[in-house]
Design a protein around this motif. Sequence first.
Motif, PDB file in Angstrom:
ATOM      1  N   VAL A 193       0.843  -1.203   0.000  1.00  0.00           N
ATOM      2  CA  VAL A 193       0.000   0.000   0.000  1.00  0.00           C
ATOM      3  C   VAL A 193       0.872   1.244   0.000  1.00  0.00           C
ATOM      4  N   ALA A 194       1.860   1.264   0.903  1.00  0.00           N
ATOM      5  CA  ALA A 194       2.695   2.450   1.076  1.00  0.00           C
ATOM      6  C   ALA A 194       3.573   2.715  -0.148  1.00  0.00           C
ATOM      7  N   ALA A 195       4.219   1.675  -0.666  1.00  0.00           N
ATOM      8  CA  ALA A 195       5.155   1.861  -1.766  1.00  0.00           C
ATOM      9  C   ALA A 195       4.464   2.261  -3.063  1.00  0.00           C
ATOM     10  N   PHE A 196       3.267   1.739  -3.286  1.00  0.00           N
ATOM     11  CA  PHE A 196       2.579   1.964  -4.557  1.00  0.00           C
ATOM     12  C   PHE A 196       1.381   2.904  -4.429  1.00  0.00           C
ATOM     13  N   ALA A 197       1.298   3.645  -3.323  1.00  0.00           N
ATOM     14  CA  ALA A 197       0.195   4.600  -3.149  1.00  0.00           C
ATOM     15  C   ALA A 197       0.181   5.581  -4.313  1.00  0.00           C
ATOM     16  N   ASN A 198      -0.991   5.755  -4.926  1.00  0.00           N
ATOM     17  CA  ASN A 198      -1.083   6.561  -6.154  1.00  0.00           C
ATOM     18  C   ASN A 198      -2.460   7.204  -6.273  1.00  0.00           C
ATOM     19  N   SER A 199      -2.972   7.705  -5.151  1.00  0.00           N
ATOM     20  CA  SER A 199      -4.311   8.319  -5.218  1.00  0.00           C
ATOM     21  C   SER A 199      -4.468   9.411  -4.155  1.00  0.00           C
ATOM     22  N   PRO A 200      -3.653  10.472  -4.227  1.00  0.00           N
ATOM     23  CA  PRO A 200      -3.779  11.542  -3.236  1.00  0.00           C
ATOM     24  C   PRO A 200      -4.844  12.578  -3.564  1.00  0.00           C
ATOM     25  N   VAL A 201      -5.384  12.510  -4.783  1.00  0.00           N
ATOM     26  CA  VAL A 201      -6.365  13.505  -5.240  1.00  0.00           C
ATOM     27  C   VAL A 201      -7.613  12.776  -5.702  1.00  0.00           C
ATOM     28  N   HIS A 202      -8.754  13.267  -5.245  1.00  0.00           N
ATOM     29  CA  HIS A 202     -10.028  12.653  -5.635  1.00  0.00           C
ATOM     30  C   HIS A 202     -11.024  13.766  -5.925  1.00  0.00           C
ATOM     31  N   GLY A 203     -11.572  13.735  -7.133  1.00  0.00           N
ATOM     32  CA  GLY A 203     -12.564  14.739  -7.490  1.00  0.00           C
ATOM     33  C   GLY A 203     -12.038  16.154  -7.447  1.00  0.00           C
ATOM     34  N   GLY A 204     -10.751  16.333  -7.794  1.00  0.00           N
ATOM     35  CA  GLY A 204     -10.183  17.668  -7.869  1.00  0.00           C
ATOM     36  C   GLY A 204      -9.644  18.226  -6.572  1.00  0.00           C
ATOM     37  N   ARG A 205      -9.617  17.452  -5.510  1.00  0.00           N
ATOM     38  CA  ARG A 205      -9.081  17.977  -4.238  1.00  0.00           C
ATOM     39  C   ARG A 205      -8.144  16.956  -3.605  1.00  0.00           C
ATOM     40  N   ARG A 206      -7.144  17.480  -2.914  1.00  0.00           N
ATOM     41  CA  ARG A 206      -6.235  16.608  -2.156  1.00  0.00           C
ATOM     42  C   ARG A 206      -6.936  16.148  -0.894  1.00  0.00           C
ATOM     43  N   THR A 207      -6.806  14.886  -0.589  1.00  0.00           N
ATOM     44  CA  THR A 207      -7.593  14.269   0.480  1.00  0.00           C
ATOM     45  C   THR A 207      -6.851  14.138   1.794  1.00  0.00           C
ATOM     46  N   GLY A 208      -5.517  14.306   1.773  1.00  0.00           N
ATOM     47  CA  GLY A 208      -4.723  14.057   2.968  1.00  0.00           C
ATOM     48  C   GLY A 208      -4.232  12.623   3.071  1.00  0.00           C
ATOM     49  N   TRP A 209      -4.570  11.796   2.111  1.00  0.00           N
ATOM     50  CA  TRP A 209      -4.115  10.408   2.056  1.00  0.00           C
ATOM     51  C   TRP A 209      -3.265  10.222   0.809  1.00  0.00           C
ATOM     52  N   ARG A 210      -2.193   9.452   0.933  1.00  0.00           N
ATOM     53  CA  ARG A 210      -1.446   9.097  -0.259  1.00  0.00           C
ATOM     54  C   ARG A 210      -2.189   8.023  -1.054  1.00  0.00           C
ATOM     55  N   SER A 211      -2.894   7.135  -0.350  1.00  0.00           N
ATOM     56  CA  SER A 211      -3.767   6.172  -1.028  1.00  0.00           C
ATOM     57  C   SER A 211      -5.198   6.417  -0.559  1.00  0.00           C
ATOM     58  N   THR A 212      -5.877   7.311  -1.267  1.00  0.00           N
ATOM     59  CA  THR A 212      -7.288   7.561  -0.963  1.00  0.00           C
ATOM     60  C   THR A 212      -8.105   6.305  -1.222  1.00  0.00           C
ATOM     61  N   ARG A 213      -7.693   5.534  -2.217  1.00  0.00           N
ATOM     62  CA  ARG A 213      -8.405   4.288  -2.490  1.00  0.00           C
ATOM     63  C   ARG A 213      -8.413   3.395  -1.260  1.00  0.00           C
ATOM     64  N   GLN A 214      -7.253   3.238  -0.600  1.00  0.00           N
ATOM     65  CA  GLN A 214      -7.213   2.398   0.589  1.00  0.00           C
ATOM     66  C   GLN A 214      -8.028   3.006   1.723  1.00  0.00           C
ATOM     67  N   ALA A 215      -8.042   4.328   1.817  1.00  0.00           N
ATOM     68  CA  ALA A 215      -8.865   4.983   2.834  1.00  0.00           C
ATOM     69  C   ALA A 215     -10.345   4.700   2.604  1.00  0.00           C
ATOM     70  N   LEU A 216     -10.756   4.647   1.338  1.00  0.00           N
ATOM     71  CA  LEU A 216     -12.149   4.315   1.031  1.00  0.00           C
ATOM     72  C   LEU A 216     -12.482   2.899   1.477  1.00  0.00           C
ATOM     73  N   TRP A 217     -11.575   1.950   1.222  1.00  0.00           N
ATOM     74  CA  TRP A 217     -11.819   0.572   1.649  1.00  0.00           C
ATOM     75  C   TRP A 217     -11.919   0.491   3.175  1.00  0.00           C
ATOM     76  N   VAL A 416      -1.653  16.983 -10.677  1.00  0.00           N
ATOM     77  CA  VAL A 416      -2.962  16.970 -11.315  1.00  0.00           C
ATOM     78  C   VAL A 416      -3.462  18.401 -11.464  1.00  0.00           C
ATOM     79  N   VAL A 417      -3.676  18.813 -12.714  1.00  0.00           N
ATOM     80  CA  VAL A 417      -4.247  20.143 -12.982  1.00  0.00           C
ATOM     81  C   VAL A 417      -5.757  20.017 -12.892  1.00  0.00           C
ATOM     82  N   THR A 418      -6.377  20.810 -12.028  1.00  0.00           N
ATOM     83  CA  THR A 418      -7.807  20.669 -11.804  1.00  0.00           C
ATOM     84  C   THR A 418      -8.635  21.791 -12.403  1.00  0.00           C
ATOM     85  N   SER A 419      -8.000  22.775 -12.975  1.00  0.00           N
ATOM     86  CA  SER A 419      -8.792  23.850 -13.570  1.00  0.00           C
ATOM     87  C   SER A 419      -8.035  24.484 -14.731  1.00  0.00           C
TER      88      SER A 419
END
Length: 419
Positions: A193-217, A416-419
């Motif tokens: 999880v830590a080495a391959f974390a690749n989801s810090p942005v969801h829906g145009g905003r930074r979530t505070g997680w490096r793996s937001t996907r894992q946070a969702l699970w 990630v460019v969001t605008s």
Amino acid sequence: MSPSGIPRGGPPLTEGEAEDLLRCICFKTGPPRTVGVELEWLVHELRDPRLPVRPQRLAAALDTVRALPLVSALTFEPGGQLELSSRPAGSLMECLDSLAADLTVVRAALGPLGLTLSGYGVDPWHAPRGRVLHEPRYDAMEIALDRTGPAGRAMMRDSASVQICLDAGLEEPGPLGYHRRWQLAHLLGAVLVAAFANSPVHGGRRTGWRSTRQALWTDLDPRRALAPSPDGEPRAEWAAHVLDTPVMCVRAEEGPWAVPEGLTFREWLRTGLPRPADADDLRYHMTTLFPPVRPRGHLELRMVDAQPGPDGWMVPVAVTTAVFDDPEAAETVYRAVKPLAEQAGPDPAPRNPLWQAAARDGLADPELHAAARVVFSAALDALPRIGASEEVRRMVAAFHERYVIPGSCPADNLQVVTS
């Protein structure tokens, strides 16, 4: 068989029969020989991934892909994510080469339609994506998961992963024994999880997680996404976990499926309500459990975010296969990750401090960073022994140098460019 494809009901299953069946089918032991991969991809606009892909256009593109001659099994997730599942392969390179060839065909078909496959753990720009698939399973899943918040919809519609499937292992003790591999998966899983974390942005905003996907699970459901204890006897722990997890749905031949609340499979067996459960119901129930490591005869490791680039997915597959299937690497890595159990504490993955640190901090966590360095070094040593090509070894070495040695992960470099 009913017109809906649902069996018309075998003989009712007893609690004892269910336990026996689970013990027989979930850990099929023998020498580790095969590897498989399930790759999920987000489908984005080729010219600008910030633009939404309209449902009708996405549906037409998916129909085009369905007509392709592929070796891998092709399916789609509720948000339109494309999934390719390899056949069980006799070697790492057979698996990688087969999937890579199918991906080339899929990309060649999507390109003229103005679409591309994107490797992110969650969609950086669009949240929530619309649900493309409207089937009884996903209708029921959405109702069930909505009871505990928005994480379920986001998981269904916005997430993508690299899932690695390896044989359960030998019956006897040792580095390739199924008991050891079960323990290894739950400790090494946090490192992955830590080495391959690749989801810090969801829906145009930074979530505070490096793996937001894992946070969702982690937030998905009070029990459905949890692992059983890795410390007990794996077959017994998994059987109890399956039976004591609430049923997501009760399938029906016609009309919407029932979505009971709080009914465990064990209670369903004991009461026979809303109808008697049979062996096929038990098998289906297991497909609605989403722990980070799911035993399906083999072990399905489900914790790795989708990776950037056309071939980035090969790195976690190669590393994981090497440190599981090479006995020397397996022993080295087990010794390196075993101390992480103290950081994990008594709570199950992914809802314990170790897994939360992995998803939040990636390799900025010092204990995970130290373990990852051992894991990648062992993998690099083992890859020639398991027949990995020079190109695959080069990719793993490049990832090691870019991310693992300095204590980083793909999420740290994601722009990630969001605008």
